[in-house]
Structure formats: structure tokens, C-alpha cells
Design an enzyme around this catalytic site. Structure first.
Site, PDB file in Angstrom:
ATOM      1  N   ARG A  93      -2.234 -16.420  -4.258  1.00 45.37           N
ATOM      2  CA  ARG A  93      -2.141 -15.443  -3.178  1.00 45.37           C
ATOM      3  C   ARG A  93      -1.458 -15.770  -1.880  1.00 45.37           C
ATOM      4  NH1 ARG A  93      -5.064 -10.644  -6.104  1.00 45.37           N
ATOM      5  NH2 ARG A  93      -4.143  -8.396  -4.807  1.00 45.37           N
ATOM      6  N   ARG A 127      -6.685   5.303  -9.208  1.00 45.84           N
ATOM      7  CA  ARG A 127      -7.056   3.979 -10.500  1.00 45.84           C
ATOM      8  C   ARG A 127      -8.787   4.251 -10.547  1.00 45.84           C
ATOM      9  NH1 ARG A 127      -5.146  -1.516  -9.382  1.00 45.84           N
ATOM     10  NH2 ARG A 127      -6.138  -1.515  -7.225  1.00 45.84           N
ATOM     11  N   ARG A 171      -3.580  -3.807   2.803  1.00 47.56           N
ATOM     12  CA  ARG A 171      -2.748  -4.525   0.975  1.00 47.56           C
ATOM     13  C   ARG A 171      -1.702  -4.982   1.270  1.00 47.56           C
ATOM     14  NH1 ARG A 171      -6.740  -1.872  -2.413  1.00 47.56           N
ATOM     15  NH2 ARG A 171      -5.511  -3.532  -4.453  1.00 47.56           N
TER      16      ARG A 171
HETATM   17  N1  LIG Z   1       1.564   6.519 -13.098  1.00 48.98           N
HETATM   18  C1  LIG Z   1       1.899   4.921 -13.830  1.00 48.98           C
HETATM   19  N2  LIG Z   1      -0.006   4.569 -13.155  1.00 48.98           N
HETATM   20  C2  LIG Z   1       0.500   3.315 -13.268  1.00 48.98           C
HETATM   21  C3  LIG Z   1       1.349   2.916 -14.544  1.00 48.98           C
HETATM   22  N3  LIG Z   1       1.050   1.194 -14.735  1.00 48.98           N
HETATM   23  C4  LIG Z   1      -0.233   1.024 -14.981  1.00 48.98           C
HETATM   24  N4  LIG Z   1      -0.493   1.961 -14.041  1.00 48.98           N
HETATM   25  C5  LIG Z   1      -1.847   2.620 -13.305  1.00 48.98           C
HETATM   26  O1  LIG Z   1      -1.441   1.791 -11.670  1.00 48.98           O
HETATM   27  C6  LIG Z   1      -3.034   1.887 -11.317  1.00 48.98           C
HETATM   28  C7  LIG Z   1      -3.154   0.265 -10.952  1.00 48.98           C
HETATM   29  O2  LIG Z   1      -2.308  -0.985 -11.859  1.00 48.98           O
HETATM   30  P1  LIG Z   1      -3.223  -2.755 -12.387  1.00 48.98           P
HETATM   31  O3  LIG Z   1      -2.758  -2.520 -13.555  1.00 48.98           O
HETATM   32  O4  LIG Z   1      -4.985  -2.189 -11.935  1.00 48.98           O
HETATM   33  O5  LIG Z   1      -2.833  -3.504 -10.703  1.00 48.98           O
HETATM   34  P2  LIG Z   1      -3.128  -4.639  -9.562  1.00 48.98           P
HETATM   35  O6  LIG Z   1      -3.684  -3.935  -8.936  1.00 48.98           O
HETATM   36  O7  LIG Z   1      -1.273  -5.290  -9.917  1.00 48.98           O
HETATM   37  O8  LIG Z   1      -3.444  -5.035 -10.591  1.00 48.98           O
HETATM   38  C8  LIG Z   1      -3.947   1.874 -12.254  1.00 48.98           C
HETATM   39  O9  LIG Z   1      -4.878   2.822 -12.222  1.00 48.98           O
HETATM   40  C9  LIG Z   1      -3.210   1.598 -13.293  1.00 48.98           C
HETATM   41  O10 LIG Z   1      -3.736   2.141 -14.356  1.00 48.98           O
HETATM   42  C10 LIG Z   1       2.697   3.283 -14.302  1.00 48.98           C
HETATM   43  O11 LIG Z   1       3.438   2.721 -15.268  1.00 48.98           O
HETATM   44  N5  LIG Z   1       2.865   4.605 -13.840  1.00 48.98           N
HETATM   45  N1  LIG Z   2      -6.210 -15.186  -4.496  1.00 50.11           N
HETATM   46  C1  LIG Z   2      -6.637 -14.295  -3.235  1.00 50.11           C
HETATM   47  N2  LIG Z   2      -7.198 -14.825  -1.287  1.00 50.11           N
HETATM   48  C2  LIG Z   2      -7.192 -13.723  -1.123  1.00 50.11           C
HETATM   49  N3  LIG Z   2      -8.369 -12.503  -1.166  1.00 50.11           N
HETATM   50  C3  LIG Z   2      -7.944 -12.285  -2.464  1.00 50.11           C
HETATM   51  C4  LIG Z   2      -7.569 -13.046  -3.082  1.00 50.11           C
HETATM   52  N4  LIG Z   2      -8.065 -12.269  -4.880  1.00 50.11           N
HETATM   53  C5  LIG Z   2      -7.799 -10.523  -4.386  1.00 50.11           C
HETATM   54  N5  LIG Z   2      -8.460 -11.048  -3.015  1.00 50.11           N
HETATM   55  C6  LIG Z   2      -9.527  -9.874  -2.298  1.00 50.11           C
HETATM   56  O1  LIG Z   2      -9.628  -9.076  -3.183  1.00 50.11           O
HETATM   57  C7  LIG Z   2      -8.468  -8.051  -2.858  1.00 50.11           C
HETATM   58  C8  LIG Z   2      -8.990  -7.123  -4.606  1.00 50.11           C
HETATM   59  O2  LIG Z   2      -8.047  -7.891  -5.435  1.00 50.11           O
HETATM   60  P1  LIG Z   2      -7.651  -7.628  -6.710  1.00 50.11           P
HETATM   61  O3  LIG Z   2      -8.481  -7.298  -7.410  1.00 50.11           O
HETATM   62  O4  LIG Z   2      -6.515  -8.392  -7.349  1.00 50.11           O
HETATM   63  O5  LIG Z   2      -6.360  -6.111  -6.189  1.00 50.11           O
HETATM   64  P2  LIG Z   2      -5.250  -5.531  -6.535  1.00 50.11           P
HETATM   65  O6  LIG Z   2      -5.004  -4.384  -7.338  1.00 50.11           O
HETATM   66  O7  LIG Z   2      -5.062  -5.199  -4.999  1.00 50.11           O
HETATM   67  O8  LIG Z   2      -3.355  -6.217  -6.417  1.00 50.11           O
HETATM   68  C9  LIG Z   2      -7.621  -8.417  -2.454  1.00 50.11           C
HETATM   69  O9  LIG Z   2      -6.699  -7.002  -1.359  1.00 50.11           O
HETATM   70  C10 LIG Z   2      -8.258  -9.017  -1.709  1.00 50.11           C
HETATM   71  O10 LIG Z   2      -8.785  -8.666  -0.497  1.00 50.11           O
END
Ligand SMILES: Nc1nc2c(ncn2[C@@H]2O[C@H](COP(=O)(O)OP(=O)(O)O)[C@@H](O)[C@H]2O)c(=O)[nH]1
Ligand SMILES: Nc1ncnc2c1ncn2[C@@H]1O[C@H](COP(=O)(O)OP(=O)(O)O)[C@@H](O)[C@H]1O
Length: 227
Positions: A93, A127, A171
Site C-alpha cells: 500500500r 458491508r 482511509r
Molecule cells: N453496491 C455494490 N456493492 C458492491 C459491489 N462490489 C462489491 N460490493 C460490496 O462493497 C463492499 C466492499 O467490497 P469489498 O470486496 O469488501 O472491497 P475491498 O474493501 O476493496 O476489499 C462489500 O460489502 C461488497 O459486498 C458492487 O458492484 N456494487
Molecule cells: N499494506 C498495508 N499497510 C498499512 N496498513 C494496512 C495495510 N493493509 C491493511 N492496512 C490497515 O488495515 C486497514 C484495513 O485494510 P483492508 O481490510 O485491506 O481495507 P479495505 O477494505 O479498506 O481495502 C487499512 O485501513 C489499514 O489501516
């Protein structure tokens, strides 16, 4: 017979862009091992390890964990995955993390989920997760079969403390300041493959087609079983 080289892939994208959701599909179809930094940190927090206690104070403020701690944690975990194709989710990151990763292995491809910030906030407040497995749900997009319950284990789902609107804003700011430069870092190396869109279900077929050029779909044998 010489074994084919192992795939070293990274998935990137802002918080809520769908990294966890798309990683689950990638694993199902292509059988890679998945290492999520967020899941690993949450597991440490739940077990109250030294790293977990320290990480909580950063995560709750929407800040990144310091590079040295994060890099040590992830590289140590990666040692156990040496013999497998793997997908890193949430790491690196920062550019310092990417450089540390480069010292121990050669990354083949970086999948970037380019989802606009305005689509993300409402996703995160809806979520719900199953902490033990990292499975993610969303009240609108992918609800569990029974509200508040994990489909597979029947255990309760929880909301992440850092999915509060004010922490999400922080974030996203951290993503702009510290993680966007990592996209540039990989772009310059010719490794970045960006997928733009606002919906996971529209982005996914493009990622699927891209990965098919690199690995066979191991889920084909289950194709007769709907799901
Ligand atoms: N409305 C909507 N929600 C989504 C979509 N794709 C993922 N989500 C939801 O958005 C949230 C964030 O997705 P996640 O895969 O956890 O994202 P990450 O934080 O990048 O790992 C979760 O609650 C998913 O179920 C989409 O295309 N539309
Ligand atoms: N590679 C990383 N370096 C620093 N902090 C991290 C890293 N990965 C995760 N974190 C910490 O954990 C939190 C949650 O990460 P993650 O579950 O990957 O979040 P997101 O769904 O926001 O992508 C981040 O907001 C950060 O505080």
C-alpha cells in the site's frame, strides 16, 4: 518435466473497490492462495497479539500501519506460500512496501480496480463480514441468505469499526496520498493492469478473461453444479 512458473499477482484499489469480492472469485476460478493484509490484521486484533494491539490504534483512525511492521508481517506469511500461485490483497500500500516486496520476489501482474470514490462510501456502510473467513457481504449487493448470519458456517456477521463514514473519509485520503504512488510504481514497470468501472459484476468478466491468459480455470470441473 519442468513445472510452469508460479504466478505472483497483486490486487489493488481503494477501500471498498471490491478487492475482497473479486479475490474470492479469482480464488474460486484460478485456485490461487489469497493473502489479505486486512484479514491478517483483523485476525491479529482478534487474538490480541502484539501486532494486533498496535494495528488497532492505526486502523481505528483510518491510518496505515507503519511500513516496517506491515512488511515484516506480510513477508513472513508469504514464506509459507512459496510453492503456490498467490494473490496479495491490500499489500503493498506504499512505495516502501512495494520495494520491500520486490526484494523477495518478482511480481508478474498487478490488477487495479479503478472504482470512483463516489461509488464507494455507501458500499462500506452496508458491508458486513465474517471475520474468521474474510467473507464479505453487502445488504444490497450481496446479502447473506439470513440477515446477520454467514451463509457457510451459520456464525454471526459483524460490521467493521473502520467502516464508519468519518473513518472511510480518512482511509480514502490515505489511499490518495500513499497508495496511488504505488500504482505509478507498477505502471512504470509495465505490470499494472487497470480495470475501470462502477460495478463488480461488469468488471469481473474482464479480469476473468485477463487471468485466463495466465492460468487455467480450475473450477470448470464444477461447471455442471450451478452456483
Ligand atoms: N453496491 C455494490 N456493492 C458492491 C459491489 N462490489 C462489491 N460490493 C460490496 O462493497 C463492499 C466492499 O467490497 P469489498 O470486496 O469488501 O472491497 P475491498 O474493501 O476493496 O476489499 C462489500 O460489502 C461488497 O459486498 C458492487 O458492484 N456494487
Ligand atoms: N499494506 C498495508 N499497510 C498499512 N496498513 C494496512 C495495510 N493493509 C491493511 N492496512 C490497515 O488495515 C486497514 C484495513 O485494510 P483492508 O481490510 O485491506 O481495507 P479495505 O477494505 O479498506 O481495502 C487499512 O485501513 C489499514 O489501516
Amino acid at each position: 518435466m519442468v513445472a510452469p512458473p508460479l504466478l505472483r499477482a497483486v490486487i489493488m484499489g481503494p477501500p471498498g473497490s471490491g478487492k475482497g469480492t473479486i479475490s474470492a472469485r479469482i480464488i474460486k476460478h484460478f485456485g490461487l492462495k489469497h493473502l489479505s493484509s486486512g484479514d491478517l490484521l483483523r485476525d491479529n486484533m482478534q487474538r490480541r497479539t502484539e501486532v494486533g494491539i498496535l494495528a488497532k490504534s492505526y486502523i481505528d483512525q483510518g491510518r496505515l500501519i507503519p511500513d516496517d511492521i506491515m512488511t515484516r508481517l506480510m513477508l513472513n506469511e508469504l514464506k509459507g506460500l512459496n510453492r503456490y500461485n498467490w494473490l496479495l490483497d491490500g499489500f503493498p500500500r506504499t512505495v516502501a512496501q512495494a520495494e520491500a516486496l520486490d526484494k523477495v520476489c518478482q511480481i508478474d501482474t498487478v490488477i487495479d480496480l479503478d472504482v470512483p470514490f463516489e461509488n464507494i462510501k455507501c458500499r462500506l456502510t452496508a458491508r458486513w463480514i465474517h471475520p474468521a473467513s474474510g467473507r464479505v457481504y453487502n445488504l444490497e449487493f450481496s446479502p447473506p441468505k439470513v440477515r446477520g448470519i454467514d451463509d457457510i458456517t451459520g456464525e454471526p456477521l459483524v460490521q467493521r469499526d473502520d467502516d464508519k463514514p468519518e473513518t472511510v473519509t480518512k482511509r480514502l485520503q490515505a489511499y490518495d496520498a500513499e497508495t496511488r504512488p504505488v500504482l505509478e510504481y507498477y505502471r512504470e514497470k509495465g505490470l499494472l493492469k487497470s480495470f475501470s468501472g462502477t460495478e463488480t459484476n461488469k468488471i469481473w468478466p474482464h479480469i476473468y478473461a485477463f487471468l485466463q491468459t495466465k492460468l487455467p480455470d480450475v473450477s470448470q470441473k464444477d461447471a455442471a453444479t450451478p452456483r
